[in-house]
Scaffold this active site. Structure first.
Site, PDB file in Angstrom:
ATOM      1  N   TRP A  98       0.591  -1.141  -0.363  1.00  0.00           N
ATOM      2  CA  TRP A  98       0.226   0.234   0.035  1.00  0.00           C
ATOM      3  C   TRP A  98       0.745   1.120  -0.010  1.00  0.00           C
ATOM      4  CZ3 TRP A  98      -4.208  -1.860  -2.013  1.00  0.00           C
ATOM      5  CH2 TRP A  98      -5.014  -2.886  -1.790  1.00  0.00           C
ATOM      6  N   ASP A 165      -1.627   7.310   5.980  1.00  0.00           N
ATOM      7  CA  ASP A 165      -3.016   5.676   5.535  1.00  0.00           C
ATOM      8  C   ASP A 165      -3.199   4.635   7.112  1.00  0.00           C
ATOM      9  OD1 ASP A 165      -4.191   3.710   4.602  1.00  0.00           O
ATOM     10  OD2 ASP A 165      -2.476   3.077   2.687  1.00  0.00           O
ATOM     11  N   LYS A 189     -12.159  -2.074   6.535  1.00  0.00           N
ATOM     12  CA  LYS A 189     -11.346  -2.798   7.302  1.00  0.00           C
ATOM     13  C   LYS A 189     -11.879  -3.301   8.635  1.00  0.00           C
ATOM     14  CE  LYS A 189      -8.496  -3.030   3.541  1.00  0.00           C
ATOM     15  NZ  LYS A 189      -7.682  -2.498   2.833  1.00  0.00           N
TER      16      LYS A 189
HETATM   17  C1  LIG Z   1      -6.749  -2.006   1.844  1.00  0.00           C
HETATM   18  C2  LIG Z   1      -6.485  -1.731   1.967  1.00  0.00           C
HETATM   19  C3  LIG Z   1      -5.815  -0.024   0.931  1.00  0.00           C
HETATM   20  C4  LIG Z   1      -6.606   0.019  -0.106  1.00  0.00           C
HETATM   21  O1  LIG Z   1      -7.912   0.805  -0.432  1.00  0.00           O
HETATM   22  P1  LIG Z   1      -9.180   1.652  -0.887  1.00  0.00           P
HETATM   23  O2  LIG Z   1      -9.952   1.154  -0.002  1.00  0.00           O
HETATM   24  O3  LIG Z   1      -9.530  -0.603  -1.333  1.00  0.00           O
HETATM   25  O4  LIG Z   1      -8.058   1.689  -2.116  1.00  0.00           O
HETATM   26  C5  LIG Z   1      -5.434   0.753   1.045  1.00  0.00           C
HETATM   27  N1  LIG Z   1      -4.119   1.327   2.290  1.00  0.00           N
HETATM   28  C6  LIG Z   1      -3.967   0.106   3.064  1.00  0.00           C
HETATM   29  C7  LIG Z   1      -3.329  -0.433   4.212  1.00  0.00           C
HETATM   30  C8  LIG Z   1      -5.591  -0.814   2.827  1.00  0.00           C
HETATM   31  O5  LIG Z   1      -4.836  -1.720   3.825  1.00  0.00           O
END
Ligand SMILES: *Cc1c(COP(=O)(O)O)cnc(C)c1O
Length: 353
Positions: A98, A165, A189
């Site tokens: 990511w 993030d 998540k």
């Molecule tokens: C799942 C995830 C993403 C991507 O998320 P989307 O909403 O599917 O774009 C980005 N960063 C992390 C840390 C993730 O776990």
């Protein structure tokens, strides 16, 4: 009962699903489904307000912070964050898939510096952060690496303004909001269903005139329009709000942190004790949200997966890019699900070890 270890979309409390399903049929006593109401009507405006307030309350954020629920996933957040904050120089820490994607998107806007990386070690640890990071617009980090199973244990070492993030560990523990210019997180998540992305913005760190921004990607405009420049994803926002209410009723992020530590400690202890299993990452950087491990004996993978299936344990296959296993222990996962998994691991050792 099914034990859902899925990495995302992931488990939410049963009570949240029940209440959400009721609102689909009829919201309160309105005679209308939540899904057929105006996003500018009093009911949804109230829901949005409560969701935004809960985010700030649970994370202890002051009024410098504005909360937005946008669309596009965290993957759009990679670009939005750079677009709104990157002027001349930004630092990125590369801790996995990511982070690498965040770097790729930011490079479309200006050259960025990767100031630390654990790529050479297959992302099995969190690299140490250089102390001389003067003059950066921001430092971008991924607080929890969902795929590899590493996590920043705290943010103390990080001095520069940060963009984070926090998709896979937001609301799993208390944070010091003053360290961040922007936090973003896909809902699916640890917050709610897929379909909305949370942005927590320190509005004092935003420069409205940074560049000519497309309206939908302009955080200042989105703040001005109270996260309703266009039709917001009403249902994912509603379900996220219900889940945040549940979190508040259950002691907030402080209590969640304790429960999450208990679950993670139990599973890591079994991985370390059990001769058949090996953890993937360095102990000091182990994630409390996504526990990654492998079987050290060949040929047992399917036996283990079959046993899991019989015990109603789902979602523990590792990410396709890494293999092995991954057990995600998000807030809504009960301790007894981890106990069920540990029982299977112990049984496998007794019967095949
Ligand atoms: C799942 C995830 C993403 C991507 O998320 P989307 O909403 O599917 O774009 C980005 N960063 C992390 C840390 C993730 O776990």
């Amino acid at each position: 009962m099914v034990h859902n270890f899925s990495a995302g979309p992931s488990i939410l409390p049963k009570g949240v699903f029940l209440e959400a399903s009721k609102a689909v049929v009829e919201y309160k006593d309105t005679g209308l489904s939540l899904l057929e109401m105006s996003h500018r009507g009093e009911h949804f405006v109230e829901i949005m307000q409560e969701a935004q307030n809960l985010v700030k309350e649970l994370l202890g954020l002051n009024d410098d912070f504005k909360v937005l629920f946008l669309s596009g996933g965290a993957s759009t957040g990679f670009y939005i964050s750079a677009l709104n904050f990157l002027k001349t120089r930004a630092g990125y820490i590369d801790t996995g898939t990511w982070s690498s994607k965040a770097i790729k998107e930011a490079k479309r806007i200006a050259p960025i510096e990767v100031v630390a990386s654990s790529k050479d070690n297959q992302y099995k640890h969190i690299p140490s952060i250089p102390s001389d990071l003067e003059g950066l617009d921001y430092l971008h980090i991924t607080s929890n690496n969902t795929i590899y199973g590493t996590q920043f244990q705290d943010f103390q070492a990080l001095k520069t303004k940060q963009i984070c993030d926090m998709s896979s560990d937001i609301f799993s523990r208390p944070i010091d909001g003053s360290k961040f210019s922007l936090i973003y997180a896909g809902a699916q998540k640890n917050m709610g269903p897929a379909g909305t992305t949370l942005y927590i913005v320190n509005q004092n760190h935003l420069d409205k005139d940074i560049r000519d921004l497309p309206s939908m990607l302009d955080l200042s405009l989105q703040i001005e329009k109270k996260s309703a420049f266009n039709t917001p994803p009403v249902f994912p926002i509603y379900v996220s709000m219900l889940n945040l209410r549940w979190l508040k009723d259950n002691g907030g992020v402080e209590a969640a942190e304790k429960r999450n530590a208990e679950k993670a400690d139990l599973l890591y202890a079994e991985i370390d004790r059990n001769s058949l299993f090996t953890g993937n990452v360095e102990h000091k950087d182990r994630s409390k949200m996504n526990v990654t491990f492998t079987l050290s004996q060949e040929g047992l993978e399917n036996t283990f997966l079959d046993l899991c299936k019989q015990a109603n344990i789902v979602g523990i296959k590792g990410h396709r890019s890494v293999g092995g296993f991954r057990a995600s222990l998000y807030n809504a996962l009960p301790l007894k699900s981890v106990q069920a998994l540990v029982e299977i691991m112990t049984f496998l050792e007794q019967s095949h070890g």
